[in-house]
Motif scaffolding. Structure first.
Motif, short mmCIF file in Angstrom:
data_model
loop_
_atom_site.label_atom_id
_atom_site.label_comp_id
_atom_site.label_asym_id
_atom_site.label_seq_id
_atom_site.Cartn_x
_atom_site.Cartn_y
_atom_site.Cartn_z
N ALA A 10 0.83 -1.21 0.00
CA ALA A 10 0.00 0.00 0.00
C ALA A 10 0.86 1.25 0.00
O ALA A 10 0.58 2.23 -0.70
N ALA A 11 1.94 1.25 0.79
CA ALA A 11 2.85 2.39 0.84
C ALA A 11 3.51 2.63 -0.51
O ALA A 11 3.70 3.78 -0.95
N ALA A 12 3.86 1.54 -1.20
CA ALA A 12 4.46 1.67 -2.53
C ALA A 12 3.48 2.30 -3.51
O ALA A 12 3.88 3.11 -4.37
N ILE A 13 2.20 1.96 -3.38
CA ILE A 13 1.18 2.56 -4.25
C ILE A 13 1.08 4.06 -3.98
O ILE A 13 0.93 4.86 -4.92
N VAL A 14 1.16 4.46 -2.72
CA VAL A 14 1.13 5.88 -2.37
C VAL A 14 2.31 6.60 -3.01
O VAL A 14 2.17 7.70 -3.57
N VAL A 15 3.48 5.99 -2.95
CA VAL A 15 4.68 6.58 -3.56
C VAL A 15 4.49 6.72 -5.07
O VAL A 15 4.83 7.75 -5.66
N LEU A 16 3.92 5.69 -5.70
CA LEU A 16 3.67 5.75 -7.14
C LEU A 16 2.72 6.88 -7.49
O LEU A 16 2.85 7.53 -8.53
N SER A 17 1.74 7.12 -6.62
CA SER A 17 0.80 8.22 -6.83
C SER A 17 1.54 9.56 -6.84
O SER A 17 1.29 10.42 -7.69
N GLY A 18 2.47 9.72 -5.90
CA GLY A 18 3.26 10.94 -5.87
C GLY A 18 4.16 11.08 -7.09
O GLY A 18 4.31 12.17 -7.66
#
Length: 221
Positions: A10-18
């Motif tokens: 989930a944290a990796a997805i947040v980073v990808l969003s940024g």
């Protein structure tokens, strides 16, 4: 895979969003479309900076909240019993926000598509997984169908969640059918969702009353 690894996804997805925001920023206009009406027509804008920051910040904030909930719930031991499905819901939800964020970016870069269809099509698998979470959820203060009656009776909680699980899965399937009807797709989301919410609340109330009525008789025997 343990909870740390699932939250890592989930944290990796947040980073990808940024990262998506940073890559798109130079190509976007100062004002971007950020809202669509039920017919799928753009009817609202916001500044590029706000739009690009909104979903990464929202995703990060919600991820922190989701990580906190199992720690602060007085019934956290109950959450531990269905922790894998809870964690995967967090992953699915973060993924949903990522898809919507990328959709907004793509639309404003000039790609033409039905944004309502993207919204409904993304929510359908999320709602189906909500049904799976409800099927496994144990009585707690934060996750599930939390009415005064489900929180007061474990039996009411269990039976209400059995019903809610089926209804959320059915809602997801109805939403997918709604994609065929274009302009009416949003109603295939809103109507089943409202019905599901109303039915589960009413069911928990009625069931609690019935169990309370029969409890004295059962004890008397």
């Amino acid at each position: 895979m343990n909870g740390v690894h699932r939250f890592g996804i989930a944290a990796a997805i947040v980073v990808l969003s940024g990262v998506a925001s940073l890559l798109a920023a130079p190509s976007l206009p100062d004002q971007v479309v950020s809202h669509w009406n039920v017919a799928g027509e753009p009817d609202g804008t916001m500044s590029k900076t706000a739009a690009l920051a909104l979903f990464p910040a929202l995703s990060a904030g919600l991820l922190g909240l989701f990580a906190l909930i199992p720690r602060v719930d007085p019934n956290r031991a109950k959450i531990d019993e269905f922790r894998p499905s809870y964690d995967w819901f967090v992953v699915f939800f973060t993924g949903f926000l990522f898809v919507i964020h990328v959709g907004i970016i793509a639309f404003n870069l000039g790609y033409e598509f039905d944004f309502v269809a993207l919204l409904v099509g993304s929510l359908a698998p999320l709602f189906y997984f909500v049904g799976f979470v409800l099927e496994n959820a144990k009585q707690n203060w934060f996750v599930g169908i939390r009415t005064p009656w489900t929180l007061s009776s474990e039996a009411v909680w269990n039976r209400t969640h059995e019903l809610g699980s089926r209804l959320f899965k059915l809602t997801a399937l109805v939403m997918l059918v709604g994609l065929v009807f274009d302009a009416y797709a949003i109603y295939f989301l809103l109507v089943p969702l409202l019905v599901t919410a109303g039915v589960t609340i009413a069911y928990s109330y009625v069931l609690y009353g019935r169990l309370e009525e029969t409890a004295p008789t059962s004890r008397g025997r």
